[in-house]
Each structure stands twice: as C-alpha cells, then as structure tokens.
Motif scaffolding. Sequence first.
Motif, PDB file in Angstrom:
ATOM      1  N   ALA A 262       0.840  -1.211   0.000  1.00 35.66           N
ATOM      2  CA  ALA A 262       0.000   0.000   0.000  1.00 35.66           C
ATOM      3  C   ALA A 262       0.872   1.257   0.000  1.00 35.66           C
ATOM      4  CB  ALA A 262      -0.923  -0.016   1.210  1.00 35.66           C
ATOM      5  N   ASN A 263       1.917   1.290   0.842  1.00 36.12           N
ATOM      6  CA  ASN A 263       2.806   2.462   0.879  1.00 36.12           C
ATOM      7  C   ASN A 263       3.484   2.679  -0.458  1.00 36.12           C
ATOM      8  OD1 ASN A 263       2.301   2.998   3.522  1.00 36.12           O
ATOM      9  ND2 ASN A 263       4.038   1.820   4.300  1.00 36.12           N
ATOM     10  N   THR A 264       3.912   1.583  -1.054  1.00 38.68           N
ATOM     11  CA  THR A 264       4.624   1.674  -2.332  1.00 38.68           C
ATOM     12  C   THR A 264       3.721   2.274  -3.407  1.00 38.68           C
ATOM     13  OG1 THR A 264       6.039  -0.183  -1.760  1.00 38.68           O
ATOM     14  CG2 THR A 264       5.777   0.287  -4.093  1.00 38.68           C
ATOM     15  N   LEU A 265       2.460   1.849  -3.408  1.00 36.11           N
ATOM     16  CA  LEU A 265       1.552   2.320  -4.463  1.00 36.11           C
ATOM     17  C   LEU A 265       1.213   3.804  -4.336  1.00 36.11           C
ATOM     18  CD1 LEU A 265      -0.809  -0.761  -4.813  1.00 36.11           C
ATOM     19  CD2 LEU A 265       0.622   0.231  -6.615  1.00 36.11           C
ATOM     20  N   GLU A 271       3.827   6.996 -11.460  1.00 31.73           N
ATOM     21  CA  GLU A 271       3.156   7.641 -12.594  1.00 31.73           C
ATOM     22  C   GLU A 271       4.193   8.272 -13.532  1.00 31.73           C
ATOM     23  OE1 GLU A 271      -0.012  10.148 -11.126  1.00 31.73           O
ATOM     24  OE2 GLU A 271      -0.085  11.135 -13.100  1.00 31.73           O
ATOM     25  N   GLN A 272       5.192   8.941 -12.907  1.00 27.72           N
ATOM     26  CA  GLN A 272       6.232   9.584 -13.734  1.00 27.72           C
ATOM     27  C   GLN A 272       6.990   8.556 -14.560  1.00 27.72           C
ATOM     28  OE1 GLN A 272       8.608  11.557 -10.808  1.00 27.72           O
ATOM     29  NE2 GLN A 272       6.898  12.857 -10.166  1.00 27.72           N
ATOM     30  N   LEU A 273       7.340   7.446 -13.905  1.00 27.36           N
ATOM     31  CA  LEU A 273       8.106   6.421 -14.623  1.00 27.36           C
ATOM     32  C   LEU A 273       7.242   5.797 -15.730  1.00 27.36           C
ATOM     33  CD1 LEU A 273      10.807   4.981 -14.861  1.00 27.36           C
ATOM     34  CD2 LEU A 273      10.011   3.279 -13.251  1.00 27.36           C
ATOM     35  N   ALA A 274       5.960   5.616 -15.441  1.00 25.93           N
ATOM     36  CA  ALA A 274       5.056   5.064 -16.463  1.00 25.93           C
ATOM     37  C   ALA A 274       5.057   5.984 -17.685  1.00 25.93           C
ATOM     38  CB  ALA A 274       3.650   4.920 -15.900  1.00 25.93           C
ATOM     39  N   THR A 275       5.007   7.286 -17.455  1.00 24.20           N
ATOM     40  CA  THR A 275       4.999   8.242 -18.577  1.00 24.20           C
ATOM     41  C   THR A 275       6.274   8.082 -19.406  1.00 24.20           C
ATOM     42  OG1 THR A 275       3.842   9.717 -17.098  1.00 24.20           O
ATOM     43  CG2 THR A 275       4.644  10.691 -19.140  1.00 24.20           C
ATOM     44  N   GLU A 276       7.414   7.986 -18.698  1.00 20.35           N
ATOM     45  CA  GLU A 276       8.715   7.826 -19.390  1.00 20.35           C
ATOM     46  C   GLU A 276       8.731   6.544 -20.209  1.00 20.35           C
ATOM     47  OE1 GLU A 276      11.900   9.226 -19.327  1.00 20.35           O
ATOM     48  OE2 GLU A 276      11.203  11.050 -18.334  1.00 20.35           O
ATOM     49  N   LEU A 277       8.329   5.437 -19.551  1.00 19.10           N
ATOM     50  CA  LEU A 277       8.405   4.138 -20.227  1.00 19.10           C
ATOM     51  C   LEU A 277       7.433   4.075 -21.403  1.00 19.10           C
ATOM     52  CD1 LEU A 277       8.737   1.579 -17.265  1.00 19.10           C
ATOM     53  CD2 LEU A 277      10.527   2.766 -18.520  1.00 19.10           C
ATOM     54  N   GLY A 278       6.310   4.796 -21.271  1.00 21.49           N
ATOM     55  CA  GLY A 278       5.310   4.817 -22.342  1.00 21.49           C
ATOM     56  C   GLY A 278       5.865   5.382 -23.640  1.00 21.49           C
ATOM     57  N   HIS A 279       6.935   6.200 -23.537  1.00 18.83           N
ATOM     58  CA  HIS A 279       7.511   6.797 -24.750  1.00 18.83           C
ATOM     59  C   HIS A 279       8.530   5.882 -25.422  1.00 18.83           C
ATOM     60  CE1 HIS A 279       6.418  10.765 -22.705  1.00 18.83           C
ATOM     61  NE2 HIS A 279       5.567  10.545 -23.685  1.00 18.83           N
ATOM     62  N   LEU A 280       8.874   4.796 -24.747  1.00 21.04           N
ATOM     63  CA  LEU A 280       9.934   3.937 -25.299  1.00 21.04           C
ATOM     64  C   LEU A 280       9.379   2.922 -26.286  1.00 21.04           C
ATOM     65  CD1 LEU A 280      11.894   3.051 -22.019  1.00 21.04           C
ATOM     66  CD2 LEU A 280      12.264   4.975 -23.567  1.00 21.04           C
ATOM     67  N   LYS A 281      10.222   2.583 -27.240  1.00 22.34           N
ATOM     68  CA  LYS A 281       9.806   1.540 -28.200  1.00 22.34           C
ATOM     69  C   LYS A 281      10.055   0.164 -27.583  1.00 22.34           C
ATOM     70  CE  LYS A 281      10.116   3.487 -32.806  1.00 22.34           C
ATOM     71  NZ  LYS A 281      11.066   4.614 -32.841  1.00 22.34           N
ATOM     72  N   GLU A 282      11.159   0.052 -26.870  1.00 26.34           N
ATOM     73  CA  GLU A 282      11.563  -1.229 -26.285  1.00 26.34           C
ATOM     74  C   GLU A 282      12.202  -0.971 -24.930  1.00 26.34           C
ATOM     75  OE1 GLU A 282      12.888  -3.350 -30.444  1.00 26.34           O
ATOM     76  OE2 GLU A 282      14.314  -3.255 -28.804  1.00 26.34           O
ATOM     77  N   GLY A 394       1.581  -1.164 -11.035  1.00 25.91           N
ATOM     78  CA  GLY A 394       1.116   0.234 -11.039  1.00 25.91           C
ATOM     79  C   GLY A 394       1.466   0.896 -12.369  1.00 25.91           C
ATOM     80  N   ILE A 395       2.693   0.658 -12.824  1.00 28.81           N
ATOM     81  CA  ILE A 395       3.139   1.217 -14.114  1.00 28.81           C
ATOM     82  C   ILE A 395       2.267   0.662 -15.238  1.00 28.81           C
ATOM     83  CG2 ILE A 395       5.021   1.116 -15.813  1.00 28.81           C
ATOM     84  CD1 ILE A 395       6.973   1.282 -13.419  1.00 28.81           C
ATOM     85  N   ASP A 396       2.038  -0.646 -15.191  1.00 32.20           N
ATOM     86  CA  ASP A 396       1.242  -1.288 -16.238  1.00 32.20           C
ATOM     87  C   ASP A 396      -0.177  -0.702 -16.264  1.00 32.20           C
ATOM     88  OD1 ASP A 396       0.844  -3.471 -18.215  1.00 32.20           O
ATOM     89  OD2 ASP A 396      -0.664  -4.076 -16.738  1.00 32.20           O
ATOM     90  N   ALA A 397      -0.764  -0.550 -15.081  1.00 31.36           N
ATOM     91  CA  ALA A 397      -2.127  -0.016 -15.015  1.00 31.36           C
ATOM     92  C   ALA A 397      -2.161   1.407 -15.571  1.00 31.36           C
ATOM     93  CB  ALA A 397      -2.624  -0.057 -13.572  1.00 31.36           C
ATOM     94  N   GLU A 398      -1.161   2.217 -15.196  1.00 31.24           N
ATOM     95  CA  GLU A 398      -1.081   3.594 -15.715  1.00 31.24           C
ATOM     96  C   GLU A 398      -1.053   3.584 -17.242  1.00 31.24           C
ATOM     97  OE1 GLU A 398      -1.005   6.651 -14.591  1.00 31.24           O
ATOM     98  OE2 GLU A 398      -1.087   6.220 -12.429  1.00 31.24           O
ATOM     99  N   LEU A 399      -0.188   2.732 -17.778  1.00 28.75           N
ATOM    100  CA  LEU A 399       0.000   2.705 -19.230  1.00 28.75           C
ATOM    101  C   LEU A 399      -1.265   2.238 -19.957  1.00 28.75           C
ATOM    102  CD1 LEU A 399       3.652   1.334 -19.521  1.00 28.75           C
ATOM    103  CD2 LEU A 399       2.833   3.616 -20.100  1.00 28.75           C
ATOM    104  N   ILE A 404      -5.479   1.888 -10.668  1.00 34.73           N
ATOM    105  CA  ILE A 404      -4.401   1.208  -9.935  1.00 34.73           C
ATOM    106  C   ILE A 404      -5.049   0.109  -9.093  1.00 34.73           C
ATOM    107  CG2 ILE A 404      -2.656   1.475  -8.098  1.00 34.73           C
ATOM    108  CD1 ILE A 404      -1.598   2.876 -10.469  1.00 34.73           C
ATOM    109  N   PRO A 405      -4.585  -1.121  -9.246  1.00 36.64           N
ATOM    110  CA  PRO A 405      -5.266  -2.234  -8.571  1.00 36.64           C
ATOM    111  C   PRO A 405      -5.100  -2.223  -7.051  1.00 36.64           C
ATOM    112  CG  PRO A 405      -3.246  -2.947  -9.639  1.00 36.64           C
ATOM    113  CD  PRO A 405      -3.414  -1.515 -10.001  1.00 36.64           C
ATOM    114  N   THR A 406      -5.984  -2.925  -6.393  1.00 34.60           N
ATOM    115  CA  THR A 406      -5.792  -3.179  -4.956  1.00 34.60           C
ATOM    116  C   THR A 406      -5.524  -4.682  -4.828  1.00 34.60           C
ATOM    117  OG1 THR A 406      -8.158  -3.439  -4.760  1.00 34.60           O
ATOM    118  CG2 THR A 406      -7.250  -1.326  -4.053  1.00 34.60           C
TER     119      THR A 406
END
Length: 573
Positions: A262-265, A271-282, A394-399, A404-406
């Motif tokens: 719970a604390n981690t989520l 969210e920031q990392l999800a945004t970054e990773l979303g821009h990557l091809k691989e 969390g990253i996957d759900a964002e993307l 965000i799952p519980t």
Amino acid sequence: MCGIVGYAGGGGAREVLLRGLKSLEYRGYDSAGLALCGDRLHLLKDAGRVADLEVRIEHMTEAGTGIGHTRWATHGVPSQINAHPHTDCTRKVAVIHNGIIENFMELKSELMKGGHKFKSDTDTEVIPHMIEEELNKQQGMMDAFRKVVNKLEGSYAILAIIEGKNEIYFARKHSPLVIGLGRGENFLASDVIAFLPHTRCAVFVKDGDIGWVNSEKIYVEADGNKVERPFTNIEWSAEDAMKGGYPHFMLKEIYEQPDAVANTLLDARIEQLATELGHLKELEIVAAGTSYHAGLAFMYASDLKTRLLVSSEFRALYKGGDVLAISQSGETADTLQAVRQVRAVNGGKVFGLVNVNGSTLTRLADQTVYTHAGPEIGVAATKTFTSQLAVLYGIDAELKGKKIPTFDIESALRLNGEMKKLSIDMSRRQGIFYIGRGPSSVTAREGALKMKELAYIQAEAYEGGELKHGPLALIEEGVPVVAVCPNDIHRKKMIGSIEEVKARGGVPVVFGEAGDKELKAISDRFYGLPATDPFYSPLTYVVPLQLLAYHTAVLLGWDPDKPRNLAKSVTVE
Ligand code: M6R
C-alpha cells in the motif's frame, strides 16, 4: 556479504561495534572480528557467529575508537586467521574490507620481496602491509592511506585504524559505505542499520571517495580535493529493523506485505516512470534472483516490448537500449556491473527500481522509483518482491489507463495455519515441483526459489506446458507438485497439467480461486485465494508459497532468516 562498521566516539566502542555487527548479520557471514584503538591495537576475531565473540569481548580493553567486520569468504577459507581485521607486520595498523582486491597477487609478491610476512590467505591483508610500507617513508597516515588506495584495483569499502590515533580512515569503490553523524561520535558502516539506534543522519560515501572520521569531524576527498557530501535523513527507525514480536524477521516481513504494498503504491514516481516508459519503443530489464522474477512478472503483464536479462549474463547479451534495473538492495554487484556496461557503451537511459534509498544503483540510474517496503532483514526477499510487483503493476495499469489495482494480501495471509500444516508433509519430501502457466509460472518459480533457499529441499519450477517435454519423467508415486492455478485464461490447460501429474501418481497441491469447485474436486489439497486481476495474480498467490517455505524451514530446524551459503546483498560478481 561482508559487513563493516566503524565507531569514533568518547568511549564505549566495544558495545557499539558489537551491536553494529549483530545488526549486519543479515548480510550473511562466516567469521567476525573487531579491533579497538588505544595506545596499542586490541584485536578479537574468529570464524563463527558474532555471539561467539560476545562472551570474549568483555576481556578487551574499553576504547573510544574501533572497527568491526563480518566476513563472507571470497579468498581463503573461513578461519580465525582469515577473519578481519588484518594487521601489518608491526601490528600497528588494522584494516577491514568488503569487496575484492583484484591485483592482490602482484601487490603481495612485491611486499613479500620487501620482507613482509603474511599470516592469512586473504586479498585484504595486502592493505595493512602497504600502509606500513608507506608510513616507513615518513609521511602521515592520510597520505599513506591515499597512496595505498590509489594502487588498489577491484572493489572495496575499507576502514583502517592506527594505534594511538582516534581516527578511522576510509575509502570506497563499488562496495557500499555510509557515514553516520552523531554528537561527539561518528560512525561508518556498510548499511545504515548498523548505526540507526544512534543517529539517522547519514552521508553516503561515493565511489572514489577517501577520507577519515573522528568523534568530532569528517573529512572527505575526491581526486585529491576536499569535497562536501550531502546529509540524508534516514526515515527508517531502529525499531523498523527489529523483530516486533515475531519469531523470525522473515515471518514479520511476510506479514508486513499489505502495508509495504500500500505504501509503495502511494509513490507518485510510479506515474512519472510510467509516462517515461510509455515513450519507449523497447525496454531491457535486468535483475537477479527474486528481482528477476519481478521483471518476468512485468513481462507477462505488460504490453511494452520488453526483454529480460539475468544480471550476470547481461554483458554477453546486451545489444543496446534503455534499461530498467531492478534490485532490492541497489548493491547487487552483477546488476551494478550491468548498469556500468550500459554506461560504457552509451547504450541508453537507466531506470532503477530499488528499495534501499541512497544505494549505489540509485546514484547510477538516471531515474529511480522506490519500493517503500522498509528494511528487509531476512535474506529471502518477501515484502520487497511484492512491493516491486506493486510498482510494476502500477506502471502497467497507468499505461493501460486502468485503475491502480488493490491487492487482498490479508486473505492470502489467512492461509498461514494451513501452510503450517502442509509444511509437515513437505518437510518429509526429497523434492517438490512447482508449476504454473502465464503469470503463474512466475509465482511457481518464486515459490520454488523460496523453498530451496530456506528449506534446502530440491524445488524445481516449470511452466505447466513444459512438463511433458521432460520433467514428467520424474513424476512418480507420491511426488508433490504445487500447481498455481488462478482463474485466468490458462486455468483449463493447468487442469490438464494437474491431471497429467495425477495420472503418474504425483500429488497435486493446488492454489486457486476460493470456491473453485472443479479444482477442489481434483485435489484434496486445495487452497483458496481471493479473486485477482488475472495479470497481477503473482502478487497475492506468492504469499502462501512464502509461508509454506518459511514453515517447512522452521520445522526442519533451519534458520529462515539466515540461509546457509547465501547473503542478503551479493556485492561480488
Ligand atoms: O538486492 P537484489 O534484489 O538485487 O538481490 C537479488 C538477489 O540476490 C535476491 O533477490 C535473492 O535472489 C533473494 N535472496 C531471494 O530470496
């Protein structure tokens, strides 16, 4: 891995060092020792446990300054002679070291030609002899120490003391080292846990830093120039690192998972990392052990084009591209080496997923996201694994634009009593198979890893579909097969795999969704878990498998917090 602790204060070094060494036991070790600094040096060291030193330490003189070490053997067997601290020929200089001095053979033969007598088989012993050599050239300890460190190749966190001086000299390269700042006392350690009862104010020593501390001051230099390093306020309390009424750290850490996840989520950096990773091809993912399993779980969940490499094989397989490095400790040498490789070939951006704030990986990465699991003392990764999964899911759900799952970990923990009962059966087995399909193949791998590292029972994990390609030959009357079978698209095929096992006399132990009548009907060992998002099932399904391994180990009389031959933080390649 070796643990080091140093104390410079007005008095009481004996107790501070002993307590520090005890808190570092979780890193794994085979010998321990300490040196106290008075008008002459006082040394105590031996193979075995810190507790064995405790009874003998009372006979040592009290002192204000000293260094202590827990050794995890790399060069030379675990023995009294090879235990640290090591001294020079005059016994005026004492040194402890974590890491490996790669050029020690050349240095040693040079020193031996000069008449130095070596007592141990360790690489470390060259250091005090080299310091002695430099001191003979009529220079101060800091100048001598600097010259010696500059000749060393490999990895090290080194502490050195010299008789008659209340200073501790230190150097760091590729092995963790942190300074704790107190009032009228200062500390040095491989891990903040060693000084948390005294201070939460820390300065993380950087690679290449050399310096000294005494009770009042710290001095740090890099490339020969004095530098200021920032202070960090450590949020973990000393109590966080204690057992809190549980018989073992591991059990406490298993039960901390609902809070850790719970604390981690809550961390916005997901969210920031999800945004970054979303821009990557691989994306290349690199990790070791349980962290590798977290990476694998992400591959099953994610739509991103990902490739997963074991840290120790990274160098041979990496072809460039942005990298996500996953590591609880942030100090695993194989993973750090992989990241250095990315840097060396200018391969791409490095993202870190780390639990330990201030660790080396956090400084090497371009961007870090943290798990908020708190200190994990048990050598087996439990709450840090589920927290890694929380970040990755969390990253996957964002993307995917999902909520965000519980995760209903509490319901999974309610299986504790049943896992304890089941462990009676498991503790009598020579070998156990674990199977799963899709994301559950990761749960199976992690469950098997826990069983082998803690209970020392041969535990092998396979994708359910792989059984018929070989392992089925080993299934015979009475062989237990743990089948991870949540309510997902793989369920039907998993039932097929379970039937294959039964047809050969194997004993399926099935984990599935509570109320699944079909699964209940095919095995009298069925354990029900709450419904989960099918892609994220490892986060809850791994919990009973952690408990099963824990209880089996305890029943067999093993210490689940300190499995043999293993270390919490593997800081050598
Ligand atoms: O600190 P790291 O996550 O980089 O450690 C990697 C492995 O050494 C670690 O996960 C190891 O496999 C665990 N002890 C398994 O429980």
